[in-house]
Design a protein around this motif. Structure first.
Motif, PDB file in Angstrom:
ATOM      1  N   UNK A 185      64.364  60.833  15.078  1.00 60.53           N
ATOM      2  CA  UNK A 185      64.752  61.078  16.459  1.00 60.53           C
ATOM      3  C   UNK A 185      63.834  60.225  17.319  1.00 60.53           C
ATOM      4  N   UNK A 186      64.422  59.338  18.092  1.00 56.80           N
ATOM      5  CA  UNK A 186      63.640  58.436  18.936  1.00 56.80           C
ATOM      6  C   UNK A 186      62.866  59.259  19.954  1.00 56.80           C
ATOM      7  N   UNK A 187      61.567  59.334  19.770  1.00 59.48           N
ATOM      8  CA  UNK A 187      60.717  60.178  20.616  1.00 59.48           C
ATOM      9  C   UNK A 187      60.673  59.701  22.061  1.00 59.48           C
ATOM     10  N   UNK A 207      61.010  71.403  19.049  1.00 58.11           N
ATOM     11  CA  UNK A 207      62.156  72.283  19.270  1.00 58.11           C
ATOM     12  C   UNK A 207      63.470  71.571  18.973  1.00 58.11           C
ATOM     13  N   UNK A 208      63.476  70.271  19.099  1.00 53.98           N
ATOM     14  CA  UNK A 208      64.690  69.487  18.911  1.00 53.98           C
ATOM     15  C   UNK A 208      64.935  69.136  17.437  1.00 53.98           C
ATOM     16  N   UNK A 209      63.880  68.986  16.645  1.00 52.79           N
ATOM     17  CA  UNK A 209      64.016  68.486  15.277  1.00 52.79           C
ATOM     18  C   UNK A 209      64.739  69.461  14.347  1.00 52.79           C
ATOM     19  N   UNK A 210      64.465  70.749  14.446  1.00 50.90           N
ATOM     20  CA  UNK A 210      65.111  71.726  13.563  1.00 50.90           C
ATOM     21  C   UNK A 210      66.622  71.718  13.689  1.00 50.90           C
ATOM     22  N   UNK A 211      67.153  71.857  14.898  1.00 54.65           N
ATOM     23  CA  UNK A 211      68.608  71.793  15.049  1.00 54.65           C
ATOM     24  C   UNK A 211      69.190  70.440  14.638  1.00 54.65           C
ATOM     25  N   UNK A 260      64.906  64.995   5.677  1.00 50.28           N
ATOM     26  CA  UNK A 260      63.708  64.975   6.509  1.00 50.28           C
ATOM     27  C   UNK A 260      64.079  64.443   7.886  1.00 50.28           C
ATOM     28  N   UNK A 261      63.677  65.155   8.933  1.00 52.43           N
ATOM     29  CA  UNK A 261      63.894  64.702  10.295  1.00 52.43           C
ATOM     30  C   UNK A 261      62.537  64.653  10.974  1.00 52.43           C
TER      31      UNK A 261
END
Length: 152
Positions: free
Chosen positions: A41-43, A55-59, A87-88
């Motif tokens: 995910x582009x931070x 909070x965003x990575x799990x979903x 892996x995210x």
């Protein structure tokens, strides 16, 4: 012929994601290789939106696993693939994929091509080009058309 034991599949949640997953799992089955699906995910986008990355990575991970559920179930029942993991991470895509490759030590990386416009390509660069140039192993770049032609 090369024998692969660990395959890193770089997912982008775009049109190529299913083609990359299909190709990685197919090669893994033929080689009885472990597969790690990695999505970055582009931070920088999350920071701009003032979102909490964790909070965003799990979903995001759940969405990827849901999108690949049919393929993962099919290959899990096959029994010839010793392990499939997802892996995210958040971060700069190229840097994060390099870090994952150092940790996982794949002998094949499978990624997709997104077909960026010339302007975006000049500004952002291409993840697939980066992987081809910087990985210490084979890199397979998959086009989404490859999946459609195999299904036909």
């Amino acid at each position: 012929m090369a024998r692969y034991h660990k395959i890193l599949a770089a997912l982008d949640t775009g049109d190529t994601q299913l083609a990359v997953a299909h190709r990685a799992l197919s090669i893994a089955r033929d080689n009885q290789a472990e597969v790690l699906f990695a999505h970055i995910v582009d931070a920088s986008e999350l920071v701009e939106a003032r979102a909490d990355i964790e909070d965003y990575l799990g979903p995001c991970k759940q969405a990827i696993e849901d999108a690949l559920a049919d393929q993962l179930t099919e290959y899990a029942q096959d029994g010839s693939i010793p392990a499939v993991n997802t892996l995210v991470r958040g971060g700069i895509v190229n840097d994060a994929l390099s870090d994952i490759a150092k940790e996982f030590k794949p002998d094949l990386v499978v990624c997709g091509v997104r077909g960026l416009s010339r302007i975006k390509l000049a500004i952002m660069g291409s993840v697939s080009t980066y992987l081809v140039r910087h990985m210490d192993c084979d890199v397979l770049v998959v086009r989404p058309e490859a999946l459609r032609s195999e299904e036909a």
